[in-house]
Design an enzyme around this catalytic site. Structure first.
Site, PDB file in Angstrom:
ATOM      1  N   LYS A 253      -9.292 -22.094  27.966  1.00  0.00           N
ATOM      2  CA  LYS A 253      -9.204 -22.985  26.805  1.00  0.00           C
ATOM      3  C   LYS A 253      -9.436 -22.224  25.482  1.00  0.00           C
ATOM      4  O   LYS A 253      -9.815 -21.065  25.481  1.00  0.00           O
ATOM      5  CB  LYS A 253     -10.234 -24.110  26.946  1.00  0.00           C
ATOM      6  CG  LYS A 253      -9.928 -25.042  28.141  1.00  0.00           C
ATOM      7  CD  LYS A 253      -8.664 -25.813  27.905  1.00  0.00           C
ATOM      8  CE  LYS A 253      -8.368 -26.830  28.980  1.00  0.00           C
ATOM      9  NZ  LYS A 253      -7.761 -26.268  30.200  1.00  0.00           N
TER      10      LYS A 253
HETATM   11  C1  LIG Z   1      -5.774 -31.665  29.624  1.00  0.00           C
HETATM   12  C2  LIG Z   1      -6.936 -31.384  30.531  1.00  0.00           C
HETATM   13  N1  LIG Z   1      -7.717 -32.397  30.920  1.00  0.00           N
HETATM   14  C3  LIG Z   1      -8.793 -32.185  31.712  1.00  0.00           C
HETATM   15  C4  LIG Z   1      -9.114 -30.930  32.160  1.00  0.00           C
HETATM   16  C5  LIG Z   1     -10.301 -30.729  33.051  1.00  0.00           C
HETATM   17  O1  LIG Z   1     -11.214 -29.864  32.473  1.00  0.00           O
HETATM   18  P1  LIG Z   1     -12.404 -29.207  33.304  1.00  0.00           P
HETATM   19  O2  LIG Z   1     -11.832 -28.095  34.107  1.00  0.00           O
HETATM   20  O3  LIG Z   1     -13.358 -28.726  32.258  1.00  0.00           O
HETATM   21  O4  LIG Z   1     -12.993 -30.254  34.155  1.00  0.00           O
HETATM   22  C6  LIG Z   1      -8.321 -29.841  31.783  1.00  0.00           C
HETATM   23  C7  LIG Z   1      -8.647 -28.488  32.258  1.00  0.00           C
HETATM   24  O5  LIG Z   1      -7.858 -27.698  32.654  1.00  0.00           O
HETATM   25  C8  LIG Z   1      -7.199 -30.081  30.958  1.00  0.00           C
HETATM   26  O6  LIG Z   1      -6.386 -29.074  30.569  1.00  0.00           O
END
Ligand SMILES: Cc1ncc(COP(=O)(O)O)c(C=O)c1O
Length: 388
Positions: free
Chosen positions: A193
């Site tokens: 990210k």
């Molecule tokens: C658009 C989106 N939503 C949710 C998530 C979930 O994030 P996390 O891996 O921090 O749980 C991601 C992660 O890749 C994402 O890109």
């Protein structure tokens, strides 16, 4: 681990991150404590929101956001089928039903407000939007729609950290940041990210009731943290709700604080590289760069191009792989995953077309401009040689 000549993403880590980790290790306090508190305060200031709650992941954050919004069995949640699966999985985890909406177009792959309006039923509890690639959804229309129908608007803002909301005319009527436009928003600090700590996330909201519920459920429904007891702010606790352990720890928070300080400059660098890609994509007949005309309003999370045909896309993917350039697809259509395909879904023609023709190309703040030029050249070569 495969080694790519040009990877899809890379992190901007240096001495500051090492020092931050060392500072926490020297403090000998590892679980949620002063670093997390400072990270939350600094993040809330960047967002201009009242409440920021650090969590162990965005998935945990989405779960808490849904529970705080009292999404439960029998409820429907309208959300894009073009998203990472977390938002839909957490909908199911709450006992609710995901109802998938289509995106606007290949050039603007964010949730279509008109489609959302069509999908609303008396059971619709929430609309969850996702700012694809760091490009904001049509929030003015969505806000109006949700307010009129008394539906809670939740933002999966994982791609959009640091992006400020502008309407279709490029104005910033609310001055609000992505994630703080709806009732509650979530961010991810996963390793690819814009602001990254490996794992981690943040919930933001201006609503005290939502913040209070999410805070409680983040740590087992307990009325105090180990840190509160350590510093003498509490000597015991009550459990007043059935909660989870979705806390962030001090090491991740310390990394997050350094990354937050770098965010504005890194997002700017991403936008610069996006402009550089855009020149090439614009010169290739039939190719589209989604949201390529509004790069200045984007967090610049992803560099996505849409090929004229699925075959052209696959040829470019193969050509890049042969040259050691990593690419990806954001994302397969959620409604087509076996775990979701059991349910009936409305046709999602634009999402499916997008998924068959889109390619995500390398983009990260430390990427050398000459590598963008290399990737551009490879795509151009594959795309044009094919036509000869
Ligand atoms: C658009 C989106 N939503 C949710 C998530 C979930 O994030 P996390 O891996 O921090 O749980 C991601 C992660 O890749 C994402 O890109």
């Amino acid at each position: 681990m495969p080694s790519w000549n040009i990877p899809l993403s890379d992190l901007d880590y240096g001495q500051e991150e090492m020092d931050a980790v060392a500072r926490v290790l020297r403090s000998k306090w590892l679980s949620m404590g002063p670093e997390v508190e400072s990270f939350e305060t600094e993040f809330a200031a960047m967002q201009g929101v009242k409440y920021a709650l650090a969590v162990s992941s965005a998935t945990a954050g989405l779960h808490l956001a849904y529970l705080a919004a009292e999404i439960g069995p029998g409820d429907e949640v309208i959300e894009p089928a073009l998203n990472f699966v977390a938002a839909a999985n957490m909908t199911v985890a709450c006992g609710a039903t995901p109802v998938f909406a289509d995106v606007l177009s290949l050039a603007e792959p964010t949730i279509d407000p008109a489609d959302v309006a069509d999908l609303i039923t008396p059971r619709t509890k929430a609309v969850v939007v996702m700012h694809y690639g760091g490009n904001l959804c049509r929030m003015a229309e969505l806000l109006t729609l949700c307010r009129e129908r008394n539906i809670i608007l939740i933002e999966d803002a994982c791609h959009a950290v640091g992006a400020r909301y502008h309407d279709a005319l490029g104005r910033s009527p609310h001055g609000t940041m992505a994630g703080s436009i709806g009732e509650i928003g979530t961010f991810s600090f996963f390793a690819n990210k814009n602001l990254l700590t490996g794992e981690g996330g943040m919930i933001v909201t201006n609503r005290e009731d939502l913040a209070a519920k999410a805070r409680l459920l983040r740590s087992h429904g307990m009325t105090s943290l180990t840190w509160d007891r350590h510093r003498g702010h509490a000597s015991t606790y009550e459990v007043i709700s059935h909660g989870y352990n979705y806390r962030l720890d001090e090491l991740h928070a310390a990394l997050g604080r350094v990354q937050l300080a770098k965010l504005a400059a890194n997002n700017e660098r991403r936008r610069k590289l996006l402009h550089c890609y855009k020149n090439a994509i614009d010169s290739m007949p039939g190719w589209i760069m989604p949201c390529g005309d509004s790069i200045e309003f984007s967090a610049g999370h992803l560099m996505v191009a849409v090929a004229p045909t699925p075959t052209a896309r696959d040829e470019v993917v193969n050509g890049l792989r042969t040259s050691g350039v990593q690419s990806s697809l954001h994302y397969p259509c959620i409604a087509d995953f076996p775990a979701f395909a059991k349910r009936a879904h409305k046709p999602l023609p634009i999402t499916r077309e997008f998924v068959s023709r889109a390619i995500t190309l390398p983009l990260y703040p430390t990427m050398a401009q000459e590598n963008v030029t290399k990737v551009r050249g490879l795509i151009y070569e594959t795309a044009t040689v094919r036509k000869l």
